[in-house]
Design an enzyme around this catalytic site. Structure first.
Site, PDB file in Angstrom:
ATOM      1  N   GLY A 189       0.809  -1.390  -0.024  1.00 13.01           N
ATOM      2  CA  GLY A 189      -0.130  -0.031   0.178  1.00 13.01           C
ATOM      3  C   GLY A 189       0.766   1.306  -0.084  1.00 13.01           C
ATOM      4  N   CYS A 231       5.367  -6.103   1.522  1.00 12.20           N
ATOM      5  CA  CYS A 231       5.546  -4.793   1.709  1.00 12.20           C
ATOM      6  C   CYS A 231       4.869  -3.917   2.757  1.00 12.20           C
ATOM      7  CB  CYS A 231       5.171  -4.064   0.179  1.00 12.20           C
ATOM      8  SG  CYS A 231       5.970  -2.534   0.025  1.00 12.20           S
ATOM      9  N   TYR A 232       4.065  -3.127   2.474  1.00 13.55           N
ATOM     10  CA  TYR A 232       3.305  -2.480   3.585  1.00 13.55           C
ATOM     11  C   TYR A 232       2.737  -3.502   4.527  1.00 13.55           C
ATOM     12  CZ  TYR A 232       0.143   0.550   6.218  1.00 13.55           C
ATOM     13  OH  TYR A 232      -0.408   1.147   7.269  1.00 13.55           O
ATOM     14  N   HIS A 241       7.694  -7.558  -3.785  1.00 13.73           N
ATOM     15  CA  HIS A 241       6.475  -7.942  -4.190  1.00 13.73           C
ATOM     16  C   HIS A 241       6.675  -9.181  -5.097  1.00 13.73           C
ATOM     17  CE1 HIS A 241       4.359  -4.380  -3.527  1.00 13.73           C
ATOM     18  NE2 HIS A 241       5.533  -3.927  -3.427  1.00 13.73           N
ATOM     19  N   GLU A 281       4.323 -10.853  -6.544  1.00 11.01           N
ATOM     20  CA  GLU A 281       3.256 -10.873  -7.461  1.00 11.01           C
ATOM     21  C   GLU A 281       3.743 -10.190  -8.782  1.00 11.01           C
ATOM     22  OE1 GLU A 281       3.447  -8.777  -4.717  1.00 11.01           O
ATOM     23  OE2 GLU A 281       2.106  -6.904  -4.790  1.00 11.01           O
ATOM     24  N   SER A 283     -26.043  -7.249 -24.216  1.00 11.41           N
ATOM     25  CA  SER A 283     -25.815  -6.176 -24.617  1.00 11.41           C
ATOM     26  C   SER A 283     -25.020  -6.574 -26.066  1.00 11.41           C
ATOM     27  CB  SER A 283     -24.695  -5.436 -23.941  1.00 11.41           C
ATOM     28  OG  SER A 283     -23.521  -6.521 -23.636  1.00 11.41           O
ATOM     29  N   GLY A 284     -24.674  -7.858 -26.192  1.00 10.81           N
ATOM     30  CA  GLY A 284     -23.838  -8.296 -27.312  1.00 10.81           C
ATOM     31  C   GLY A 284     -22.355  -8.465 -26.889  1.00 10.81           C
ATOM     32  N   GLY A 285     -22.074  -7.846 -25.677  1.00  3.46           N
ATOM     33  CA  GLY A 285     -20.618  -8.014 -25.125  1.00  3.46           C
ATOM     34  C   GLY A 285     -20.432  -9.580 -24.314  1.00  3.46           C
ATOM     35  N   VAL A 286     -19.319 -10.001 -24.042  1.00  5.15           N
ATOM     36  CA  VAL A 286     -19.048 -11.074 -23.642  1.00  5.15           C
ATOM     37  C   VAL A 286     -19.397 -11.258 -22.246  1.00  5.15           C
ATOM     38  CG1 VAL A 286     -16.807 -12.670 -22.865  1.00  5.15           C
ATOM     39  CG2 VAL A 286     -16.554 -10.604 -24.345  1.00  5.15           C
ATOM     40  N   ASP A 287     -19.422 -10.168 -21.332  1.00  2.36           N
ATOM     41  CA  ASP A 287     -19.970 -10.471 -19.828  1.00  2.36           C
ATOM     42  C   ASP A 287     -21.497 -10.998 -19.888  1.00  2.36           C
ATOM     43  OD1 ASP A 287     -17.492  -9.691 -19.418  1.00  2.36           O
ATOM     44  OD2 ASP A 287     -17.717  -7.935 -18.879  1.00  2.36           O
ATOM     45  N   SER A 288     -22.291 -10.096 -20.447  1.00  6.99           N
ATOM     46  CA  SER A 288     -23.870 -10.250 -20.369  1.00  6.99           C
ATOM     47  C   SER A 288     -24.218 -11.941 -21.250  1.00  6.99           C
ATOM     48  CB  SER A 288     -24.551  -9.292 -20.975  1.00  6.99           C
ATOM     49  OG  SER A 288     -24.265  -9.144 -22.204  1.00  6.99           O
ATOM     50  N   LYS A 319     -11.837 -11.026 -16.338  1.00  9.68           N
ATOM     51  CA  LYS A 319     -12.317 -10.944 -17.948  1.00  9.68           C
ATOM     52  C   LYS A 319     -11.694 -12.195 -18.574  1.00  9.68           C
ATOM     53  CE  LYS A 319     -14.055  -8.505 -20.994  1.00  9.68           C
ATOM     54  NZ  LYS A 319     -15.478  -7.918 -20.910  1.00  9.68           N
TER      55      LYS A 319
END
Ligand code: XMP
Length: 509
Positions: free
Chosen positions: A51, A78-79, A165, A167, A219-224, A365
């Site tokens: 942080g 770290c923090y 770090h 990660e 909506s046509g998008g991937v998520d929906s 995603k």
């Protein structure tokens, strides 16, 4: 599950990603989540993130002290490394110099967290303060030239901490360190696979929804699309999908998405509201006004559909394709951030009293895309570039007319097809064509032309917050330009946008 307590690091998401990539569920929670709530979630381990604050500052973030008495293994980063030492009786000092970037870590003591590492390893630091005295019972296990206590442990209490770090990819054996913590120390099980996630989501949806009905906006998008497919697998005919054709969608979008859903026997309602949208946008050139009109009209059409076509169903839930970063970002977004654009988000559930259901709220995603693969959704739809809610309207600078929409839709299609043919499409985060409100002179077949300019935009980005223009090879640019001018009536000039975000935004409006 592993819980990551977030002390404000920009890398908290990366920690979660690393843990999930190792096959274990990870959830990011605020740093001050009460110990009792953490206990209820029954994690096998807790990671304290880094942080930006200094533990020496008044008011800097502290976890609930009872977290240390839960008996759950803890890894501080770290923090996180500093706050553990500080809260348990150690001392922290402002470093004489700040360490940023690559350093050589010398491992002084055998430790479970460093299993499989050499005695010297490259790690990545980003800190100012450092631990100068450890609490009783703790032992330094590694140091660097500038940081004597670069890692410590209290193995009997299962507390481990590292100043660097693990990660980030610059820490060469970072994933090994995280893997040591979650498997050797926390004894986590590798059960976060996409198949398992799909099965769990579907069975949870089944028991949550029972005999009630659900609406999902496509909506046509991937998520929906993925959220809708999961719901369909869970409740079948109790799901009602609504897809509004705003007239502002990409070429063939309505057909491709509807065919996919109809093949699966969805109760799909495609509402052609294109005339309404285009009429309302007549004469409007202000970008914010366009966005507002589209947002309001969308809600109106949706509401009307629910009141008419879906009236006979006892609908209790409204499903949204919210994904994990959406939740984290909106929770953390600053009230003071200046508004650049009004995003087009559906606020129907509030108005109609539905309960919200978010099937993919825990996923990133790429996990959503992999899940779509498991659900056998077409690859083409899963790997498409992002597309804004207000659609082509924000890619037509100036007035939106039916003719100008046709020109843009066609030019965009030619651009994307050429990128796909050249295998450049998948290298790009987002690419599209924009229609400018300018006409210039050209010459075609010995005749003078006076037609529109199309601008092409292709960007590399991770999250859309910042972006670099994509370096499309010159020969390909030339091919695309010729294809657009040759195939799209009404265009005689093509420009390539070489602006980064910031200062420009990705979309034009
Ligand atoms: P900007 O233009 O703000 O775009 O740099 C960043 C990313 O967000 C997308 N975008 C939207 N997405 N509703 C959406 O769902 C919107 O109103 C909207 N406006 C922009 C844009 O396509 C890019 O990926």
């Amino acid at each position: 599950m592993i819980i990551i307590l977030n002390f404000g690091s920009q890398f908290s998401h990366l920690i979660a990603r690393r843990v999930r990539d190792l096959g274990v569920k990870a959830e990011i929670l605020p740093f001050n989540t009460p110990a009792i709530k953490i206990k209820e979630l029954n994690p096998v381990g807790i990671i304290f993130s880094g942080g930006p604050a200094s533990v020496l500052e008044k008011g800097s973030p502290r976890p609930d002290i009872d977290v240390f008495s839960l008996g759950i293994p803890i890894l501080g980063i770290c923090y996180g490394h500093q706050v553990i030492a500080y809260m348990l009786g150690g001392e922290i000092e402002r470093g004489k110099h700040r360490e940023f970037g690559k350093e050589v870590l010398a491992i002084k003591q055998q430790s479970d967290v460093f299993k499989g590492l050499e005695s010297k390893e490259q790690v990545w630091f980003s800190h100012g303060d450092q631990v100068t005295k450890l609490p009783k019972g703790f032992m330094t296990i590694a140091s660097t030239e500038g940081c004597k206590c670069a890692a410590y442990e209290y193995a009997q209490k299962n507390i481990y901490a590292i100043q660097f770090h693990p990660e980030v990819t610059h820490t060469k054996k970072g994933t090994r360190i995280i893997s040591n913590f979650i498997f050797k120390i926390c004894k986590a099980e590798r059960d976060w696979t996409i198949d398992f996630v799909a099965k769990t989501i579907i069975s949870n949806l089944k028991s949550q929804i029972g005999k009630d009905h659900v609406i999902v906006g496509i909506s046509g998008g991937v998520d929906s699309l993925v959220a809708g497919t999961l719901l369909y697998k869970a409740v079948g005919k109790q799901l009602h999908a609504v897809f509004v054709d705003t007239g502002l969608l990409r070429k063939d979008e309505v057909k491709n998405v509807s065919d996919t859903l109809r093949k699966r026997k969805f109760d799909l309602h495609v509402i052609d509201a294109s005339k309404l949208f285009i009429n309302r946008l007549k004469g409007v050139i202000d970008p914010e006004q366009k966005r507002k009109i589209i947002g309001h009209t969308f809600i109106e059409v949706f509401e009307e559909t629910i009141k008419t076509k879906l009236k006979k169903y006892p609908v209790k839930y409204f499903a949204q394709g919210t994904i994990y970063p959406d939740r984290i970002e909106s929770a953390e977004s600053s009230k003071h951030a200046s508004k650049i654009k009004s995003h087009h988000n559906l606020t129907l559930p509030d108005k109609l009293g539905f309960k919200i259901i978010e099937p993919i709220r825990d996923l990133y995603k790429d996990e959503v895309r992999r899940l779509g693969g498991v659900l056998r959704l077409p690859k083409d739809l899963l790997w498409r570039h992002p597309f804004p809610g207000p659609g082509l309207a924000v890619r037509i600078v100036g007035e939106i007319t039916y003719d100008r929409l046709c020109i843009l839709r066609e030019a965009d299609w030619v651009f994307i097809e050429e990128l796909k043919k050249a295998k450049e499409y998948e290298k790009i985060w987002q690419a599209f064509a924009v229609l400018l409100p300018l006409k210039t002179v050209g010459v075609m077949g010995d005749a003078r032309t006076y037609e529109y300019i199309v601008a092409l935009r292709a960007v590399d980005s991770v999250d859309g917050m910042s972006a670099d223009w994509h370096k499309i090879p010159n020969e390909l640019l030339e091919k695309i330009s010729s294809a657009i001018v040759g195939k799209v009536r009404g265009v005689n000039r093509v420009l390539y946008d070489v602006t980064q975000k910031p200062p420009a935004t990705i979309e034009y409006e």
